[in-house]
Design an enzyme around this catalytic site. Structure first.
Site, PDB file in Angstrom:
ATOM      1  N   THR A 148      26.470  33.723  40.154  1.00 61.68           N
ATOM      2  CA  THR A 148      27.818  33.501  41.345  1.00 61.68           C
ATOM      3  C   THR A 148      27.054  33.811  42.314  1.00 61.68           C
ATOM      4  O   THR A 148      27.096  34.081  42.921  1.00 61.68           O
ATOM      5  CB  THR A 148      28.550  34.507  40.509  1.00 61.68           C
ATOM      6  OG1 THR A 148      28.653  35.402  39.520  1.00 61.68           O
ATOM      7  CG2 THR A 148      29.102  33.032  38.927  1.00 61.68           C
ATOM      8  N   LYS A 170      22.285  37.037  34.094  1.00 63.69           N
ATOM      9  CA  LYS A 170      22.918  36.819  35.725  1.00 63.69           C
ATOM     10  C   LYS A 170      24.434  38.015  35.776  1.00 63.69           C
ATOM     11  O   LYS A 170      24.712  38.555  34.735  1.00 63.69           O
ATOM     12  CB  LYS A 170      23.595  35.064  35.972  1.00 63.69           C
ATOM     13  CG  LYS A 170      24.980  34.650  35.426  1.00 63.69           C
ATOM     14  CD  LYS A 170      26.121  35.689  35.425  1.00 63.69           C
ATOM     15  CE  LYS A 170      26.673  35.413  36.753  1.00 63.69           C
ATOM     16  NZ  LYS A 170      27.928  35.897  36.950  1.00 63.69           N
ATOM     17  N   THR A 181      30.910  38.109  35.462  1.00 62.03           N
ATOM     18  CA  THR A 181      30.657  37.656  34.152  1.00 62.03           C
ATOM     19  C   THR A 181      28.628  38.665  33.671  1.00 62.03           C
ATOM     20  O   THR A 181      28.621  37.930  35.104  1.00 62.03           O
ATOM     21  CB  THR A 181      30.713  36.892  33.397  1.00 62.03           C
ATOM     22  OG1 THR A 181      32.113  36.577  33.538  1.00 62.03           O
ATOM     23  CG2 THR A 181      30.700  37.046  32.368  1.00 62.03           C
ATOM     24  N   ASN A 380      33.680  42.277  47.316  1.00 58.12           N
ATOM     25  CA  ASN A 380      34.839  43.009  46.701  1.00 58.12           C
ATOM     26  C   ASN A 380      36.161  42.615  47.018  1.00 58.12           C
ATOM     27  O   ASN A 380      37.408  42.068  46.654  1.00 58.12           O
ATOM     28  CB  ASN A 380      34.974  43.294  45.421  1.00 58.12           C
ATOM     29  CG  ASN A 380      33.588  43.006  44.619  1.00 58.12           C
ATOM     30  OD1 ASN A 380      33.157  42.653  44.247  1.00 58.12           O
ATOM     31  ND2 ASN A 380      32.236  44.178  44.577  1.00 58.12           N
ATOM     32  N   SER A 385      37.140  36.293  43.564  1.00 58.77           N
ATOM     33  CA  SER A 385      35.397  36.268  42.653  1.00 58.77           C
ATOM     34  C   SER A 385      36.152  37.321  41.149  1.00 58.77           C
ATOM     35  O   SER A 385      37.376  37.746  40.992  1.00 58.77           O
ATOM     36  CB  SER A 385      34.855  36.789  43.027  1.00 58.77           C
ATOM     37  OG  SER A 385      34.634  38.069  43.641  1.00 58.77           O
TER      38      SER A 385
END
Lengths: 385, 385
Positions: A148, A170, A181, A380, A385
């Site tokens: 991501t 990841k 995640t 962020n 996201s």
């Protein structure tokens, strides 16, 4: 260097059209056996994404034929329909591979609260099945399709005596970090009993993935899966397996730490001299998650006072007159007093080592973390996201 | 509007030369009686600054004649010599006022780990004693002398029937925030028994100072002191006192929230429908301290998925299918499903209200917080504080 390195595995990573960018976004890992032993470790978050609920369920059999993963959508907070989407994805993979849906684990990562574009997922499974290969390139494609905000694929490989463990990951962490995640798939061609596999995975994640803490918390989707094909014909001892698994996991966690969103520092926080290992982990996390410590580190400032303040918040035994705080090998605080001028500790490099010695016992733990930078705030806040 | 508004109090704030800037850095508050009842609430941090250890000790008598406060140095992690400095400061104040050192509380704020320049402190006490006055200007001088990264003095006043409570505060929070120290001095001319004063202060701080949470944690120096002179001759009930104290504390806490370092948003997080108030507070704090939530708010992004992820980490009962998440009056998540397009919630203004309804009980709590901005990172990384 990938999930296809151990014998018995094929992989693929394709652009399925889930991501608007057209990048690879669907990965498939197939265990061709002869064994299909599997184990998993999942997020402790009470809000669990549909693929986590599904995968926990199918793993009760301790057997998996395949794992399908997608980026571009977490399929979390999507209700019964979202769970249906996960189920349908597993059914599609099962149909294409000629196995049962109960043999297929599912992982998703991306924005919470949006349904997956199922036509894209379904056609993506067909493309991925057609692309399955046991080559390193195929493993790298799979590792790439789950990314991501990561800047690059993260893969690792370690070998035992006639068998090996490969894997990719990841995101930025398990149990602790919530920077999107954390997903990881590990494969081995060792012959392993289901109970041994489960115990070895838990032992390895406890001291690796569980000790990466970028910004506290844990996501709705965090998952680590381990598939064992038995294709090497070699059955290692539990200790041997745990050791090699830990080596691969450590390698992956270091890569996750190095690629954490917006981080300019890789910060290792070692708490030693603790009465219990749990105390050491807890105190390490408190320091790792303290924004005043993290911003000071971004500024390369050996502000040990903020570390002292952070550890004073710990729910663990502490005697401040015994505590020693060491940054990059320079002891700055000991015996309840400043020890040396903070300027003697040079934190201008990327790697920072903080050691807090409680001088209360013999237990130790190291938490891997990062600083809190402008880029973290930017990445962020600038988009969802 | 200050600590001098209630009858029986004088104050001063002077530049003592502790701060290199030459700004006011030493404050003195004197209770001229006829009563000298006092209560205090202190940091829960295990690493306590010398002035906290001292003030906790002298407050065992539940009586204070004066409080001396300094900015420019926290006198924390300074060992027995640091404690000696605090003791000497109290002795100096006692000598100047003709009272005992045991009647003098001490508060300090600033960088951890450095000794105070005692000649400056001692001569500052002389200057402050000479400047003592019961005027509003004197109260404001005292409120100004304790500031560190605050942009302005924070004062409040509320009245009962023939008596009042005044006060000032600096920093950003008690028990929770660790953006430097939170110090507050409250005064009242009510006649209050020591036990009642203590209980009222604890009740008021529990729902005000304790619910401001800018970035988690608590400092080594956090202190709230309450002095009662009895000069009004009026003895309110415990409930009346608690109510007025709570009003003053709420006012101060709102000012602290509004002036938090680098904050661009004032974020109120209300958790309702909880089984217990403790659950509501705990979940509110988890959300308030989540960096992914905080950065999304900085970006004015109603990213309720991050809120859901944060609350899933709470050590409290949660049924995600019952949870409702509302931002600025728009319900975005309910019944386990997205409720409305997140674009319908406008978070572009400074004030943001987040409501999380657990639908499990009837308990509620509101945590006051802020976003996580570039300025926060800048202010906390660019220099030591």
């Amino acid at each position: 260097m990938s999930v296809t390195a151990p014998a018995g595995f094929r992989a693929a990573g394709v652009p399925a059209g889930i991501k608007a960018s057209g990048a690879r976004d669907l990965a498939l890992i197939v265990n061709d056996g002869p064994r299909h032993t599997a184990a998993g470790v999942f997020t402790t978050n009470k809000v669990k994404a549909a693929p986590v609920l599904w995968s926990q369920q199918v793993l009760q059999e301790r057997s998996l034929r395949a794992v399908v993963l997608n980026s571009g959508g977490a399929n979390a907070c999507t209700g019964p329909e979202g769970f249906q989407d996960t189920h349908a994805t597993a059914e599609k993979v099962a149909e294409v591979l000629g196995v049962g849906a109960i043999d297929v684990a599912v992982c998703s990562t991306g924005l919470i609260g949006e349904r997956l574009p199922m036509p894209a997922v379904v056609s993506g499974v067909d493309s991925a099945a057609a692309a399955l290969a046991d080559t390193e390139a195929a493993g790298t494609d799979a590792a790439t399709a789950v990314l991501t905000t990561d800047s690059k694929a993260k893969q690792a490989l370690a070998t035992g005596n006639g068998w090996s463990v490969g894997g990719f990951a990841k995101g930025a962490g398990m149990l602790a970090p919530n920077m999107a995640t954390m997903l990881s798939v590990l494969t081995t061609d060792a012959v392993v009993a289901p109970e041994t596999l489960d115990a070895a995975l838990r032992a390895a994640t406890r001291t690796t993935f569980d000790r990466l803490d970028v910004d506290g918390g844990t996501s709705t989707n965090d998952t680590v899966l381990l598939l064992a094909s038995g294709a090497s014909g070699v059955e290692p001892t539990a200790d041997e397996l745990t050791e090699v698994l830990t080596a691969v996991s450590t390698d992956l966690v270091r890569q996750l730490q190095g690629d954490a969103e917006g981080a300019t520092k890789a910060v290792d926080i070692t708490v030693r001299g603790a009465r219990t290992e749990d105390d050491a982990v807890h105190i390490g996390r408190i320091i790792a998650e303290d924004n005043l410590v993290k911003t000071a580190l971004f500024g390369s400032d050996p502000n040990w006072g903020r570390i002292a303040m952070a550890l004073g918040r710990a729910k663990a035994e502490i005697d401040v007159d015994r505590v020693e705080i060491i940054t990059n090998d320079v002891s700055l605080f000991a015996g309840g007093l400043p020890n040396r001028d903070r300027g003697e500790a040079d934190l201008t490099g990327r790697d920072i080592r903080i050691v807090v010695d409680l001088h209360l016992g013999d237990q130790t733990a190291t938490i891997l973390s990062t600083d809190l930078s402008h880029d973290y705030v930017e990445e962020n806040s600038a988009y969802s996201s």
